[in-house]
Structure formats: structure tokens, C-alpha cells
Design a protein around this motif. Sequence first.
Motif, PDB file in Angstrom:
ATOM      1  N   ASP A  66      97.838  24.391  76.362  1.00 21.90           N
ATOM      2  CA  ASP A  66      96.383  25.102  77.748  1.00 21.90           C
ATOM      3  C   ASP A  66      97.109  25.289  78.368  1.00 21.90           C
ATOM      4  OD1 ASP A  66      94.066  25.996  77.416  1.00 21.90           O
ATOM      5  OD2 ASP A  66      93.083  24.022  78.972  1.00 21.90           O
TER       6      ASP A  66
ATOM      7  N   THR B 187      99.339  29.004  77.855  1.00 17.54           N
ATOM      8  CA  THR B 187      98.619  29.989  77.253  1.00 17.54           C
ATOM      9  C   THR B 187      97.516  30.402  78.407  1.00 17.54           C
ATOM     10  OG1 THR B 187      97.923  28.847  75.438  1.00 17.54           O
ATOM     11  CG2 THR B 187      96.696  30.236  75.779  1.00 17.54           C
ATOM     12  N   ALA B 188      97.659  29.552  79.781  1.00 17.82           N
ATOM     13  CA  ALA B 188      97.063  29.837  81.207  1.00 17.82           C
ATOM     14  C   ALA B 188      98.045  31.357  82.142  1.00 17.82           C
ATOM     15  CB  ALA B 188      96.666  29.090  81.453  1.00 17.82           C
ATOM     16  N   VAL B 189      99.176  30.779  81.568  1.00 20.98           N
ATOM     17  CA  VAL B 189     100.530  30.671  82.826  1.00 20.98           C
ATOM     18  C   VAL B 189     100.399  32.393  81.698  1.00 20.98           C
ATOM     19  CG1 VAL B 189     102.271  30.543  83.524  1.00 20.98           C
ATOM     20  CG2 VAL B 189     101.171  28.763  83.643  1.00 20.98           C
TER      21      VAL B 189
ATOM     22  N   ASN C 234      97.558  19.325  74.463  1.00 17.32           N
ATOM     23  CA  ASN C 234      96.712  19.971  74.174  1.00 17.32           C
ATOM     24  C   ASN C 234      96.969  20.554  75.929  1.00 17.32           C
ATOM     25  OD1 ASN C 234      95.698  19.658  71.653  1.00 17.32           O
ATOM     26  ND2 ASN C 234      94.672  18.462  72.032  1.00 17.32           N
TER      27      ASN C 234
ATOM     28  N   ASP D 267      98.278  34.088  80.955  1.00 19.10           N
ATOM     29  CA  ASP D 267      97.032  35.322  80.213  1.00 19.10           C
ATOM     30  C   ASP D 267      97.612  35.954  81.860  1.00 19.10           C
ATOM     31  OD1 ASP D 267      96.391  34.638  77.616  1.00 19.10           O
ATOM     32  OD2 ASP D 267      94.440  33.673  78.859  1.00 19.10           O
ATOM     33  N   TYR D 268      98.160  34.723  83.026  1.00 17.61           N
ATOM     34  CA  TYR D 268      98.373  35.494  84.143  1.00 17.61           C
ATOM     35  C   TYR D 268      99.303  36.035  84.028  1.00 17.61           C
ATOM     36  CZ  TYR D 268      99.927  34.389  88.247  1.00 17.61           C
ATOM     37  OH  TYR D 268     100.553  34.950  89.898  1.00 17.61           O
TER      38      TYR D 268
END
Lengths: 165, 128
Positions: B53, B56-58, B49, B60-61
Motif C-alpha cells: 500500500d 502504491t501511495a508513493v 499489505n 501515486d505521489y
Amino acid sequence: MVNDRGQLYTMEGVAAGIIMLLTAYIVISTTSIYTPGDTHIPDMQLEQLGSDVLAMMDTPDTYGTESALKRFVNTNDGTGFNSMFLGYCNMMTNGADDLHMSASVTYRDGDAIIEHQLVAPDGSWTGRESAVRVTRWVQLDRQPGRDPYGARAQAVLVEVLLWRA
Amino acid sequence: MACMNEDGQWIVLMGLLVAVGLFFLALIINQSALVGQTTAEGVLEFPKNDIRDLRTAVFDYVDNYGALQTHGDLEGVKDDITMISLERKNAVVHFGNGTPQDVSGRQLSPVTIHYNNGVTEYDETVYY
């Protein structure tokens, strides 16, 4: 004087010794008790459940809108976060589960990493629970006057401690 | 054995076999409590996870790259992710995105992600 009598008695004695040793070993090894808590299976299931709940909360209702998780962090709404999280993870086909949680948001201010408590643990928290931690990144857009994370666009880490009471 | 009464040996032998068999059945029942332990520990130790996660954060960045660049927040968000990962997850994280390239007619930028928490190491280059 050495003679060749009594060979069968010797063999019988050796066989009996081996059988006794084997019996003692099996008896001792079958009476050790392994409790389910030692196997970490409930921890694994709880962690997966918590991750899934955070993923659900981080999914917006429609494309382009803000997810519930992001809204709770942005507005520092611990009560809403608590009720939605527990509503999701206590949901069962019959009745309700008895899960409890506390949550914090970790953000960066300069070189300092600061942990901000979003949801305080409830009365069931004694400190000895076998709690699991699940986390999820949330990216906040630039927004003036946001408390306590500051106005700049940033990535914060939502951490949830989850335990069964 | 010698000079003993040798009647009833089959009964004694069968009794011994049944007794030994019961011990092995007890052993199997005892070990059955451990089913899934290694699996569960493996699942708990592997940061599935965390890596998902982080990806996903990268992403989004990278999605917000333009908006972040306008306000000069690029380095700030990058530092957030690497520093908080190190502090809270004991994981060394590094990521970056290159100039967009033509991939099958679409302009995609290569995104490199590095993750290492001391047990699990993960490296990825994805065109996003």
C-alpha cells in the motif's frame, strides 16, 4: 551382605518406572485443548479478505476515472462505503457471511493527526470482538470546500475494523 | 519374572504395543490442531499489505508530482504519509524521488522507499 540376586527384579522396576513416567507425560500432553481461536488462522484470512476488498474498491471501473473508495472519502459518504464494503466481503457462493465493520479516515491538519469516523460500528459491536484492522492509502486531489479534510491535495489513511459476529 | 508363569507373554506384549501406539496417535491428532498456527502468525506479523500500500501511495505521489508541485502541495502530501504512518502504523517511513535518468531509452526517476516498523525493515530503489 551384598549379593547378586534380584537383578532382574531391579531392571523390571526401573523399566516400569520409566513406562509410568512416559505414560503420565503423554496423557497430560494429549489432554491440553488448543482452540482454533488461538491459532490466528481466521484472523489471517479475515485480514486478507479485508485488504482484498479495499483493493477492489480502490480500483476504478475504467482508466482515468475516480475509484469508488476515493469517491466515498471525497464526499464523506459513509453509507455508500458501508454497503459496498459489506456487499463485497459478505459475498459467498451460498448465502451470505456475517461480517461487520466500522471505518475511519485519518488525516493530518498541521501537526495534528485527526481520526474522522466514516462508518460507525453497528449494534453487534461489544468491544470484545477479535477484530482485524485493514488500511489503505487514498490520495485526494485539490478540491475546494471539502469537509472535513480541507481543500489541499493530501494523502489520507482509510482504516477498517472488520469482525465476524 | 523368576518363578512366574511365563505363558501368554506375546499377548501381553502386543497389548502393551497397541496401548503405546494409541497414545502416539492421540498425540498426533492433538498436534494437528496447531497446523498453520505459525504460518498464520507469520503472515499476520509481516506487513505485506502495508508495504504494498505504501508503494502504491508513493507511486501515486510521483504520478501527481507535476500537479502537486504547481499548487505547492508536495511537502504536504509527503508529511501526510510519513506522519500518519508513524502515528497509526508505528512505522518509520521515508521516501523520495531523484532526477529522471535515461533507463533503456526511457526517462525514469529513481524512487527510494524506506519502511521500518520495528520488526520488518524494507528498503527499495525503483526506477519509476
